[in-house]
Design a protein around this motif. Sequence first.
Motif, PDB file in Angstrom:
ATOM      1  N   HIS A   1     -37.415 -25.103 -33.745  1.00  0.00           N
ATOM      2  CA  HIS A   1     -36.299 -25.113 -32.715  1.00  0.00           C
ATOM      3  C   HIS A   1     -36.962 -24.144 -31.623  1.00  0.00           C
ATOM      4  O   HIS A   1     -37.754 -23.650 -32.051  1.00  0.00           O
ATOM      5  CB  HIS A   1     -35.023 -24.615 -33.567  1.00  0.00           C
TER       6      HIS A   1
ATOM      7  N   ASP B   1     -34.748 -20.480 -29.842  1.00  0.00           N
ATOM      8  CA  ASP B   1     -33.483 -19.979 -29.903  1.00  0.00           C
ATOM      9  C   ASP B   1     -32.706 -19.985 -28.691  1.00  0.00           C
ATOM     10  O   ASP B   1     -33.454 -20.352 -27.470  1.00  0.00           O
ATOM     11  CB  ASP B   1     -33.768 -18.469 -30.168  1.00  0.00           C
TER      12      ASP B   1
ATOM     13  N   HIS C   1     -40.550 -22.993 -32.512  1.00  0.00           N
ATOM     14  CA  HIS C   1     -41.186 -22.122 -33.737  1.00  0.00           C
ATOM     15  C   HIS C   1     -40.297 -22.836 -34.789  1.00  0.00           C
ATOM     16  O   HIS C   1     -39.482 -23.467 -34.933  1.00  0.00           O
ATOM     17  CB  HIS C   1     -40.850 -20.878 -33.815  1.00  0.00           C
TER      18      HIS C   1
HETATM   19 FE   FE2 Z   1     -35.296 -19.403 -34.368  1.00  0.00          FE
END
Ligand code: FE2
Length: 294
Positions: free
Chosen positions: A157, A159, A227
């Motif tokens: 994903h 952030d 990540h």
């Molecule tokens: Fe994350």
Amino acid sequence: MASVVKNDSTHRVPGYSSLRKNLLHLAPRLANLPQEVKDDLEDPSSRYNIGWSHGKETLESGKPGTHHIVDQIYGPKAHYQNLNWLTKFRNFYAFIKLRPEVPYMTTVSKGMKVHKDEGLESILTRSRCHKGRLLYYFPAQQGIPGGNSMSSWCGWHTDNGSLTGLTCGIFTRDGVEIPCPDSSAGLYIRTRNDQIVKVVFGADDIAYQIGETAEILSGGILRATPHCVQAPKGEESSGVERSTFALFMQPDWDEKLSFPEEVHIHKELIPSNASLTYGEYSEMVLDKYYEKKQ
Ligand SMILES: [Fe+2]
Ligand SMILES: O=C(O)CCC(=O)C(=O)O
């Protein structure tokens, strides 16, 4: 990845080593509390963005995020004011002690202009909505399908905020710190040229990742860092837990964001030339990753 900042004499956060240790050791303690205590710390109305959350988030096209989290929003925010969960679990005042890091971390964003005359730094400095998340990864079951994948502890994903500060995670067994038996376990990122790299940094360093809002507002000059987290494998890894802390630096909920004409991320969610507040944008993204609000 944006960068790893050494907690050396030029960038020292006072007391960082013990603050980190004390905070991270609270994660297994909280995760092992009786279920009814954790249920009482849940906050469905914020879609589990504060309080205790276990397996509610869906990442990586439908795959549940297998990590388990505890969040705290710093500062006032109407959306989150219905649950003063800190009063329910006093030990987590440790979060507040890490608060002085916020202005320190925002200095990293110096020079990242997001539109004509406004830098990301000033948006982040005036924000009261930075979000701390204490993460706890339950021991992975060995020998289950998919258990060998790189994203076995947390799916791939990016952030949602602008910049994420991460502590170096600790591995424990029954709450006691141990060296991780599998050196391939931990955080991985995908670089701009599609290489997968394991993130290795020291116990007293802080790693920074670029978030989606920085990518969007910079018109793609900055790129959000994809990540995931890999669980340790093998018999000797049974019972190994991981705890870490993420600080998501993000604009204020009511901050008006002018999105560039060309948006590279969440294209399907953002109308072209949109002018949304960060809160409106966040709600759209939350609809994607969590069950829609009723
Ligand atoms: Fe994350
Ligand atoms: O556990 C980590 O190191 C990363 C956590 C993470 O990616 C997140 O909470 O968004």
